[in-house]
Design a protein around this motif. Structure first.
Motif, PDB file in Angstrom:
ATOM      1  N   LYS A 108     -19.179 -11.726  39.708  1.00 57.12           N
ATOM      2  CA  LYS A 108     -18.978 -10.223  40.153  1.00 57.12           C
ATOM      3  C   LYS A 108     -19.037  -9.410  38.326  1.00 57.12           C
ATOM      4  CE  LYS A 108     -15.405  -6.840  40.017  1.00 57.12           C
ATOM      5  NZ  LYS A 108     -13.328  -7.105  40.207  1.00 57.12           N
ATOM      6  N   PHE A 109     -20.740  -9.012  38.722  1.00 64.74           N
ATOM      7  CA  PHE A 109     -21.042  -7.825  37.420  1.00 64.74           C
ATOM      8  C   PHE A 109     -20.792  -6.651  37.057  1.00 64.74           C
ATOM      9  CE2 PHE A 109     -24.625 -10.932  39.238  1.00 64.74           C
ATOM     10  CZ  PHE A 109     -25.354 -11.207  38.158  1.00 64.74           C
ATOM     11  N   THR A 110     -19.647  -7.746  35.951  1.00 60.47           N
ATOM     12  CA  THR A 110     -18.740  -6.262  35.354  1.00 60.47           C
ATOM     13  C   THR A 110     -19.387  -5.436  34.202  1.00 60.47           C
ATOM     14  OG1 THR A 110     -18.021  -7.365  34.540  1.00 60.47           O
ATOM     15  CG2 THR A 110     -16.953  -7.159  35.577  1.00 60.47           C
ATOM     16  N   LYS A 111     -21.229  -5.766  34.056  1.00 58.60           N
ATOM     17  CA  LYS A 111     -21.754  -5.018  32.886  1.00 58.60           C
ATOM     18  C   LYS A 111     -22.822  -4.179  32.834  1.00 58.60           C
ATOM     19  CE  LYS A 111     -19.561  -6.990  28.249  1.00 58.60           C
ATOM     20  NZ  LYS A 111     -20.477  -7.762  26.921  1.00 58.60           N
ATOM     21  N   ALA A 112     -23.440  -2.924  33.112  1.00 57.95           N
ATOM     22  CA  ALA A 112     -24.648  -2.654  33.443  1.00 57.95           C
ATOM     23  C   ALA A 112     -25.806  -3.333  32.604  1.00 57.95           C
ATOM     24  CB  ALA A 112     -24.882  -1.710  33.175  1.00 57.95           C
ATOM     25  N   GLY A 113     -27.184  -3.656  33.417  1.00 59.81           N
ATOM     26  CA  GLY A 113     -27.781  -4.477  32.526  1.00 59.81           C
ATOM     27  C   GLY A 113     -28.774  -5.589  33.350  1.00 59.81           C
ATOM     28  N   VAL A 114     -29.490  -6.090  33.170  1.00 56.75           N
ATOM     29  CA  VAL A 114     -30.268  -6.319  33.908  1.00 56.75           C
ATOM     30  C   VAL A 114     -30.506  -7.601  33.680  1.00 56.75           C
ATOM     31  CG1 VAL A 114     -33.315  -6.693  33.934  1.00 56.75           C
ATOM     32  CG2 VAL A 114     -32.307  -4.347  33.446  1.00 56.75           C
ATOM     33  N   TYR A 115     -30.214  -8.658  34.934  1.00 58.34           N
ATOM     34  CA  TYR A 115     -30.704  -9.614  34.405  1.00 58.34           C
ATOM     35  C   TYR A 115     -30.989 -10.530  35.941  1.00 58.34           C
ATOM     36  CZ  TYR A 115     -25.679  -8.312  33.502  1.00 58.34           C
ATOM     37  OH  TYR A 115     -24.416  -7.490  32.935  1.00 58.34           O
ATOM     38  N   PRO A 116     -32.438 -11.226  34.850  1.00 57.96           N
ATOM     39  CA  PRO A 116     -32.920 -12.484  35.876  1.00 57.96           C
ATOM     40  C   PRO A 116     -32.949 -13.464  35.808  1.00 57.96           C
ATOM     41  CG  PRO A 116     -34.160 -11.311  33.828  1.00 57.96           C
ATOM     42  CD  PRO A 116     -32.827 -11.051  33.482  1.00 57.96           C
ATOM     43  N   TYR A 117     -33.707 -14.217  36.841  1.00 57.93           N
ATOM     44  CA  TYR A 117     -32.648 -15.664  36.973  1.00 57.93           C
ATOM     45  C   TYR A 117     -33.771 -16.228  37.542  1.00 57.93           C
ATOM     46  CZ  TYR A 117     -31.059 -13.953  41.497  1.00 57.93           C
ATOM     47  OH  TYR A 117     -31.432 -13.880  43.174  1.00 57.93           O
ATOM     48  N   THR A 118     -33.520 -17.721  37.871  1.00 55.08           N
ATOM     49  CA  THR A 118     -34.595 -18.620  38.052  1.00 55.08           C
ATOM     50  C   THR A 118     -34.146 -20.119  37.966  1.00 55.08           C
ATOM     51  OG1 THR A 118     -36.267 -17.731  35.666  1.00 55.08           O
ATOM     52  CG2 THR A 118     -37.101 -19.761  37.570  1.00 55.08           C
ATOM     53  N   CYS A 119     -34.170 -20.449  39.241  1.00 51.15           N
ATOM     54  CA  CYS A 119     -34.269 -21.670  39.828  1.00 51.15           C
ATOM     55  C   CYS A 119     -34.728 -22.572  39.125  1.00 51.15           C
ATOM     56  CB  CYS A 119     -34.260 -22.018  40.919  1.00 51.15           C
ATOM     57  SG  CYS A 119     -34.475 -23.777  41.524  1.00 51.15           S
ATOM     58  N   THR A 120     -34.923 -23.746  37.972  1.00 47.41           N
ATOM     59  CA  THR A 120     -34.868 -24.286  37.184  1.00 47.41           C
ATOM     60  C   THR A 120     -35.816 -25.778  37.742  1.00 47.41           C
ATOM     61  OG1 THR A 120     -32.995 -25.769  36.595  1.00 47.41           O
ATOM     62  CG2 THR A 120     -33.843 -23.729  35.540  1.00 47.41           C
ATOM     63  N   GLY A 180     -35.345 -15.025  40.676  1.00 49.15           N
ATOM     64  CA  GLY A 180     -34.824 -13.228  40.774  1.00 49.15           C
ATOM     65  C   GLY A 180     -34.277 -12.197  39.804  1.00 49.15           C
ATOM     66  N   LEU A 181     -33.481 -11.078  39.938  1.00 51.16           N
ATOM     67  CA  LEU A 181     -33.683 -10.398  39.618  1.00 51.16           C
ATOM     68  C   LEU A 181     -32.231  -9.747  40.097  1.00 51.16           C
ATOM     69  CD1 LEU A 181     -34.482  -8.855  36.807  1.00 51.16           C
ATOM     70  CD2 LEU A 181     -34.701  -7.109  38.656  1.00 51.16           C
ATOM     71  N   VAL A 182     -31.486  -9.591  39.457  1.00 50.14           N
ATOM     72  CA  VAL A 182     -29.837  -8.213  39.479  1.00 50.14           C
ATOM     73  C   VAL A 182     -30.366  -7.034  38.156  1.00 50.14           C
ATOM     74  CG1 VAL A 182     -28.292  -8.310  39.817  1.00 50.14           C
ATOM     75  CG2 VAL A 182     -28.923 -10.592  40.522  1.00 50.14           C
ATOM     76  N   ARG A 183     -30.394  -6.016  38.788  1.00 48.43           N
ATOM     77  CA  ARG A 183     -30.205  -4.583  38.626  1.00 48.43           C
ATOM     78  C   ARG A 183     -28.926  -4.030  38.354  1.00 48.43           C
ATOM     79  NH1 ARG A 183     -34.805  -0.663  38.108  1.00 48.43           N
ATOM     80  NH2 ARG A 183     -33.300   0.935  38.846  1.00 48.43           N
ATOM     81  N   VAL A 184     -27.749  -4.502  37.118  1.00 50.87           N
ATOM     82  CA  VAL A 184     -26.657  -3.465  37.568  1.00 50.87           C
ATOM     83  C   VAL A 184     -26.206  -2.214  36.817  1.00 50.87           C
ATOM     84  CG1 VAL A 184     -23.964  -4.117  36.950  1.00 50.87           C
ATOM     85  CG2 VAL A 184     -25.730  -5.430  38.019  1.00 50.87           C
ATOM     86  N   GLU A 185     -25.693  -1.351  37.694  1.00 55.31           N
ATOM     87  CA  GLU A 185     -25.810   0.051  37.124  1.00 55.31           C
ATOM     88  C   GLU A 185     -24.372   0.508  37.268  1.00 55.31           C
ATOM     89  OE1 GLU A 185     -28.370   2.651  39.466  1.00 55.31           O
ATOM     90  OE2 GLU A 185     -30.264   1.636  38.434  1.00 55.31           O
ATOM     91  N   THR A 186     -24.430   1.838  35.949  1.00 57.87           N
ATOM     92  CA  THR A 186     -23.122   2.151  36.428  1.00 57.87           C
ATOM     93  C   THR A 186     -22.770   3.328  36.871  1.00 57.87           C
ATOM     94  OG1 THR A 186     -24.324   3.765  34.519  1.00 57.87           O
ATOM     95  CG2 THR A 186     -22.700   1.315  33.737  1.00 57.87           C
ATOM     96  N   GLY A 187     -21.993   4.140  36.845  1.00 57.25           N
ATOM     97  CA  GLY A 187     -21.342   5.308  37.457  1.00 57.25           C
ATOM     98  C   GLY A 187     -21.671   5.012  38.746  1.00 57.25           C
ATOM     99  N   SER A 188     -21.643   6.240  39.872  1.00 56.22           N
ATOM    100  CA  SER A 188     -20.919   6.201  41.093  1.00 56.22           C
ATOM    101  C   SER A 188     -20.930   4.575  41.541  1.00 56.22           C
ATOM    102  CB  SER A 188     -21.805   6.740  42.036  1.00 56.22           C
ATOM    103  OG  SER A 188     -23.297   6.232  41.433  1.00 56.22           O
ATOM    104  N   SER A 189     -19.835   4.207  41.575  1.00 56.33           N
ATOM    105  CA  SER A 189     -19.602   2.901  42.185  1.00 56.33           C
ATOM    106  C   SER A 189     -18.495   2.625  43.280  1.00 56.33           C
ATOM    107  CB  SER A 189     -18.762   2.233  41.190  1.00 56.33           C
ATOM    108  OG  SER A 189     -17.417   2.859  41.096  1.00 56.33           O
ATOM    109  N   VAL A 190     -19.126   2.692  44.687  1.00 56.70           N
ATOM    110  CA  VAL A 190     -18.689   2.457  46.248  1.00 56.70           C
ATOM    111  C   VAL A 190     -18.574   3.685  46.336  1.00 56.70           C
ATOM    112  CG1 VAL A 190     -16.980   0.994  47.178  1.00 56.70           C
ATOM    113  CG2 VAL A 190     -17.522  -0.015  44.893  1.00 56.70           C
TER     114      VAL A 190
END
Ligand SMILES: [Cu+2]
Length: 136
Positions: free
Chosen positions: A100-112, A119-129
């Motif tokens: 569960k991403f609770t903080k806004a930000g940019v989260y790049p990830y890799t299979c090592t 992959g990349l997960v961008r988490v945005e604040t505000g208007s949630s659901v």
């Protein structure tokens, strides 16, 4: 100047070579970013040595579930050291992992294991659901 000409010729040669090949490998656009904001749960598949969708935008508080539908083990390793990820041993075929991403930000990830698997997960604040208003 002679050196510059040589470089130019090499470049022209490369261009001619690539354009003459039948199968196009034109680097046109970046992979699409999937806007999945407003959802409580989203899924990313690990299959064929790819994360699908690879790039997503989600709302703060969204849980991302990675599902390994491949025939081999993968992992999800944060590129920035952010506290999410799953190790290969725990992410074999059929396994899944949620975070569960609770903080806004940019989260790049890799299979090592497969470093081209990104992959990349961008988490945005505000208007949630929120319920989106239909236009048209
Ligand atoms: Cu992998």
């Amino acid at each position: 100047m002679r050196r510059a000409l040589a470089i130019l010729l090499v470049l022209l040669g490369a261009a001619a070579c690539s354009s003459s090949s039948s199968h196009k490998t034109t680097p046109t656009t970046l992979p699409p970013v999937h806007d999945l904001r407003g959802q409580k749960q989203v899924e990313v598949e690990a299959d064929n040595n790819l994360f699908t969708p690879a790039s997503i935008i989600i709302s703060q508080g969204t849980t991302v579930t990675w599902k390994n539908t491949d025939t081999e083990a993968h992992n999800v390793t944060s590129d920035t050291g952010a506290g999410f990820g799953v190790r290969s041993g725990q992410f074999g075929p059929g396994a899944s992992y949620s975070y569960k991403f609770t903080k806004a930000g940019v989260y790049p990830y890799t299979c090592t294991i497969h470093t081209d698997m990104n992959g990349l997960v961008r988490v945005e604040t505000g208007s949630s659901v929120t319920s989106s208003t239909a236009v048209g």
